[in-house]
Each structure stands twice: as C-alpha cells, then as structure tokens.
Design an enzyme around this catalytic site. Structure first.
Site, PDB file in Angstrom:
ATOM      1  N   ARG A  72       0.985  27.269  22.836  1.00 51.33           N
ATOM      2  CA  ARG A  72       2.165  26.415  23.007  1.00 51.33           C
ATOM      3  C   ARG A  72       3.438  27.208  22.724  1.00 51.33           C
ATOM      4  O   ARG A  72       3.558  27.854  21.677  1.00 51.33           O
ATOM      5  CB  ARG A  72       2.101  25.208  22.062  1.00 51.33           C
ATOM      6  N   LYS A 215      -0.639  18.467  24.604  1.00 51.41           N
ATOM      7  CA  LYS A 215       0.158  18.405  23.387  1.00 51.41           C
ATOM      8  C   LYS A 215       1.522  17.761  23.620  1.00 51.41           C
ATOM      9  O   LYS A 215       2.100  17.173  22.696  1.00 51.41           O
ATOM     10  CB  LYS A 215       0.327  19.805  22.799  1.00 51.41           C
ATOM     11  N   HIS A 234      -3.350  13.899  13.750  1.00 52.22           N
ATOM     12  CA  HIS A 234      -3.976  15.135  14.226  1.00 52.22           C
ATOM     13  C   HIS A 234      -5.212  15.345  13.368  1.00 52.22           C
ATOM     14  O   HIS A 234      -5.141  15.922  12.280  1.00 52.22           O
ATOM     15  CB  HIS A 234      -2.999  16.298  14.103  1.00 52.22           C
ATOM     16  N   SER A 252      -6.313  24.737  11.765  1.00 53.91           N
ATOM     17  CA  SER A 252      -7.315  25.595  12.386  1.00 53.91           C
ATOM     18  C   SER A 252      -8.080  26.400  11.332  1.00 53.91           C
ATOM     19  O   SER A 252      -7.488  26.940  10.400  1.00 53.91           O
ATOM     20  CB  SER A 252      -6.627  26.556  13.362  1.00 53.91           C
ATOM     21  N   LYS A 256     -12.551  21.242  10.702  1.00 56.88           N
ATOM     22  CA  LYS A 256     -12.308  19.896  11.240  1.00 56.88           C
ATOM     23  C   LYS A 256     -13.298  19.533  12.348  1.00 56.88           C
ATOM     24  O   LYS A 256     -13.874  18.438  12.340  1.00 56.88           O
ATOM     25  CB  LYS A 256     -10.864  19.835  11.760  1.00 56.88           C
ATOM     26  N   THR A 257     -13.489  20.433  13.292  1.00 54.21           N
ATOM     27  CA  THR A 257     -14.401  20.153  14.399  1.00 54.21           C
ATOM     28  C   THR A 257     -15.856  20.253  13.966  1.00 54.21           C
ATOM     29  O   THR A 257     -16.678  19.388  14.278  1.00 54.21           O
ATOM     30  CB  THR A 257     -14.128  21.125  15.565  1.00 54.21           C
ATOM     31  N   ASP A 271      -9.726  15.695  17.769  1.00 56.02           N
ATOM     32  CA  ASP A 271      -8.386  16.269  17.628  1.00 56.02           C
ATOM     33  C   ASP A 271      -7.256  15.259  17.434  1.00 56.02           C
ATOM     34  O   ASP A 271      -6.381  15.481  16.616  1.00 56.02           O
ATOM     35  CB  ASP A 271      -8.079  17.146  18.841  1.00 56.02           C
ATOM     36  N   ARG A 344     -10.021  29.162  25.100  1.00 60.14           N
ATOM     37  CA  ARG A 344     -10.265  27.723  25.023  1.00 60.14           C
ATOM     38  C   ARG A 344     -11.262  27.258  26.073  1.00 60.14           C
ATOM     39  O   ARG A 344     -11.496  27.910  27.091  1.00 60.14           O
ATOM     40  CB  ARG A 344      -8.949  26.965  25.241  1.00 60.14           C
TER      41      ARG A 344
END
Length: 549
Positions: A72, A215, A234, A252, A256-257, A271, A344
């Site tokens: 981004r 985003k 988030h 990151s 989390k995932t 997410d 990604r």
C-alpha cells in the site's frame, strides 16, 4: 437505467465498452490478454502483467504489480478534506488532506483521460460486508481485469441490501493516468484518494498492488461504521461449538491468521470484520494471505489455494530456469523475496470448508490482543481490565526482529493504533471506546497473548512454544482463566495467571525464564519506556485513554 447510461450520468464516462460482472474464468483470460504495464524497474510500461501456470485456466493467475508499488502506498494516500468530514478525520502522515478544489478538478480530468483512451473498462459489482444491515455495495471500475478478478475473489456477492444505488461506493482504478503533482495536487505520480462525502475513490498511476482494491474499502468502512455505533475491526475471528465467538487482533507476524485457523472452530474471517448489534461479521468474501516462507503443512488451506482456479498469486517470482506456463504453482519458490517480501495470494472463502455460515457469528465472548514480543519480557498471557484493553488496543504493539531488515540488530518496537493505524481514519479513541462499550454490554473478556520470545530477547531466548500458545488461547476461550489466581507484573502492571492447563507454571511469569533477572528488569523497563513514549507522542491521554503503565 442501463449500466452504460448510469456510468455516463454519474461519472461522465462515455464511448467506452464496459465489461460488466464477468465471471472469474473470463476475467482470468482477459487479464492475460489485456493487462499491460511495468513489471521491471528498468522495463517498458507495456509488458504483460498476468500469466497462467501449467494448470492453465484450472489454476491460479500469477500477477506482477508495478515494482515501485508492491504494498500500500501510504505516503500517497489521501482523503478529500471537505467541510462535512474535516473535523472528524484523524489526519496523519499516511492519511493526508487533499484539497476539495484539487479533487473536483482531478476527477473530470481522469474521466476525460479514460474517455479519450477509449477501449474497455471492467466493472465489477460486489458488496463489502455480509450483514445487509450495514453492507456497502462496492463498484470497481478498473483498467485491469486482474483487479476485477481480485475484487470478485475478495468481496461478497448477492447481499440483499435495500436500495443499493443510494449506498454504493465506486472506486476508479486507472494505472494509465500518471499524476502530475503541480497540476493535480498530488505528491508523486500516483495517488489513492477517498472522497468520503461523495462515495468515490480514485487509484491513479503506478499504484496497481491488488491490496489497494480492498484496503481502500476497509478505510471507508472504518470511517462509516462508528457513526452507526458499530465497531470495524482489523482482526481475525472464529466460532466454537458453543457459539462462542473469538476475535483476534494483531499486527503482521503475531499469529492472527494461524491461530484463527483452528480445526476445532469455524472460521468467520482472517482480516476485516464488524461488530454490530447483530454480532460479528466478515467484510470480505475471500482471503489475502501472505506467501513468503509459507509452511504448507501448517497452512494447508493456503497451500491448496495456490492451485485453485482463478486464485491470484501476486509478485512471486518465476523459477529461474522455467517459464510460468510450464510451472506447477506448487513448485514456485515461496522463499524468494527478490521482488518483495510482501508476496500474496487472493482466494475466495470457499477454499476453506470450515467457514461459519454467512461468515458471521454471535457477539464475542473473548477478545484476544496478540503481540510477538521480541524483547522477551511480556508475559505469555495477561488478563486485561477495561482500562488496559483500551491502552493496549490503541498502542497496538509488536516488535520487529533483529536481522529482518538491513541495520536492525536489536529488536525494535512497532506500534500501530487499533492494530491498523494507516487505515483507521477516525481518532484511535473512537474505536477503543466502542470496543470497551461493546465488551461491557456483552460481557466479553480480554487477554493479551504474547506469541514472542521467552528466556531472553530474540537471538538469546526462544520462541514461546506454539503448543503452549494454543493451550493458553484455549484456556482463555473456554473461561478456564476467568477465576484463576494472578500475580501483578511489577513493571507492566499486568495480571499474570499463576497456572494454566497444559502450560508449565514457571513460564507464566517471564522473569523466571531469564538466567539474568537483573537483565530482564532492565529490558522490561526499556520496553515500558517505549510504550510510554508512544502514548505521549500520540497524545492518547487527550483522547481520554488512561495511562496504565
């Protein structure tokens, strides 16, 4: 009104063929045939950007963004500073003011550019959000078929929203429009600009990283929902057999995932979510997973999605001795960061066969704030009070590891308010107050779960065992830690459980794991000072956040 007439009436686009709501296989073929731009720093501006693998249309699309935009472009992200919004936005380096007059001149200039260019544009109509009570109809108008395919992967369809035209957001994605700062009011030749009042966004110039497509809408939702009393988050979220929803916030590298992908629990999403009066629901219809150094055994859903028809692999380099057309996607080198570390994969939620119905769940029973403390001093788990929840939520702490960046030889603190400051357009306290209020209303507990180091900092200590982390999380979700006796950390003030099922009690107080406890105390005081400096630098006290350390 036909789509052609609607786009001419609303935007002024005319004389263009609109390829509307093409199915994924058609977008796959269109991307390979038509998407052209820069893929190498010294290359031409008309190279092929999208490719098939050996699996052809039965496999993924491999896409390469402009080499100057593999993430981004936060320094080139703006919102139009209209009178209706200017006093409600948290203006900052990565969300700057854009002159209304400049935008009102720029938009017709972009439209005129597209009209003069002629040809075709891809129009994909989707929805941001699964709950029709708040979901936003989202229309992407793009030059690249890859972006339309990405939107089709990442957003929901057929959400029964009443009067969608009155709520629709439109994003015009025009990589061929190269901004001229002196003329357009931008800082560089690219820009991402959101007009919150008029429900339109522009993505211009070499800003073709796919993540911008999602985003930008996440930023919109983060602005829109608090005005309704809803909390955008988030986070990842999942659902247990007892209808117990868990929400996991984290930057990151904090897990989390990985931690939300629990075979014993249904995934709500990985997410972006909303917590409304109806419970928790996913904003997205897909996942946008990091691929760098992917452990296929630990992440089997992501690994399988690498070969899924019409998934999008982004910025993974081809093998040096084999063209993509002859490469099985499972053979790609996912350790290769020569283009970017931010490689990604985009794929629909349907790739996971354990997703909660409608990507929704009831009100959370447990909130988890994740951190990966490379300093090795935070407890593995802490029980947070309401004030501590707000403090740690606006702090959004984790740590960069020594050796992950040139010049980083010691762990470095990373703070991102609400675990996503760049796309939180309202002051951090707005989200913190909503979180605290909803937790109080629905009786949710909150823990700070440290997935980082114990026994010393990174390079000296060791990573907290994933088995112990999962046991700590399971105990928190089940309520096993609700009434356990706790000790208070003398430096951080955190409540540390004295015991937890399947976890050695001696690791629950991190000071006990260091051979040199005086060194531990010094390191803990250093990190506490970093928290305090971040709190002061952001003036969180003026937002009503209480300093708890």
């Amino acid at each position: 009104m036909t789509l052609t007439r609607e786009l001419e009436h609303s935007l002024g686009l005319a004389g263009i063929e609109f390829r509307h709501n093409l199915a994924r296989p058609a977008l796959f073929a269109e991307a390979i045939a038509n998407d052209r731009g820069r893929v190498r720093p010294d290359g031409p501006a008309d190279e092929q950007k999208a490719f098939a693998t050996r699996l052809g249309a039965d496999g993924p699309l491999v896409y390469y963004s402009d080499p100057s935009c593999t993430g981004r472009p936060v320094a080139d992200t703006f919102a139009v500073a209209r009178d209706s919004v200017v006093d409600t936005v948290w203006w900052k380096r990565d969300f700057q003011q854009f002159s209304p007059d400049a935008f009102d001149a720029l938009l017709p200039r972009v439209v005129a550019h597209l009209n003069a260019r002629g040809g075709h544009l891809y129009v994909q109509d989707t929805f941001c959000g699964w709950d029709p009570d708040y979901a936003v109809p989202y229309r992407l108008v793009s030059e690249f078929a890859t972006h339309a395919l990405f939107a089709e992967n990442m957003f929901a369809s057929d959400v029964p929203v009443a009067d969608p035209a009155s709520r629709r957001w439109t994003l015009i994605n025009a990589p061929s429009f190269i901004c001229e700062p002196a003329r357009d009011g931008t800082l560089t030749e690219r820009a991402v600009i959101v007009d919150l009042e008029n429900r339109i966004a522009l993505v211009l110039g070499p800003a073709d990283y796919c993540g911008i497509v999602k985003k930008t809408m996440f930023t919109v939702m983060n602005y829109r929902l608090p005005a309704r009393g809803d909390l955008p988050m988030h986070c990842s979220a999942n659902l247990g057999d007892a209808d117990d929803t868990a929400v996991l916030f984290g930057l990151s590298g904090t897990g989390k995932t990985t931690l939300s992908a629990d075979p014993a629990r249904q995934l709500i999403g990985d997410d972006e979510h909303a917590w409304t009066d109806n419970g928790v629901s996913n904003f997205e219809g897909g996942c946008y997973a990091k691929l760098i150094d992917l452990n296929k055994q630990a992440e089997p859903v992501i690994a399988q999605a690498l070969s899924m028809p019409c998934s999008v692999i982004e910025n993974v380099p081809p093998l040096p001795d084999k063209p993509l057309a002859e490469t099985d996607p499972q053979d790609l080198d996912l350790t290769d960061d020569s283009i970017t570390e931010n490689t990604r994969l985009s794929y629909p939620l349907a790739a996971n066969d354990n997703v909660a119905a409608g990507a929704q769940g009831p009100h959370p029973t447990t909130i988890v704030l994740l951190t990966a403390d490379a300093f090795g001093v935070l407890p593995p788990i802490s029980i947070l009070s309401s004030d501590e929840v707000m403090y740690h939520f606006v702090s959004g702490f984790t740590a960069k590891l020594a050796g992950t960046e040139v010049g980083v030889t010691e762990p470095q603190a990373a703070f991102s308010a609400c675990y996503g400051a760049p796309f939180m357009p309202r002051p951090a306290a707005v989200y913190a107050e909503l979180l605290a209020a909803k937790m109080k209303t629905h009786g949710a507990r909150c823990v700070l779960l440290n997935t980082g180091w114990t026994g010393g900092p990174h390079g000296v200590g060791r990573r907290i065992s994933i088995a112990h982390t999962r046991s700590l999380l399971s105990a928190a979700l089940s309520g096993a830690l609700d009434d356990v006796a706790c000790d208070t950390h003398p430096i951080f003030g955190l409540a540390m459980p004295r015991e937890c099922p399947d976890v050695p009690s001696e690791i629950l107080d991190p000071r006990n794991t260091w051979a040199d406890q005086a060194a531990y105390d010094a390191q803990a005081q250093t990190l506490r000072d970093m928290f305090q400096a971040n709190f002061k630098a952001n003036d969180f006290a003026s937002m009503g956040i209480r300093a708890v350390m």
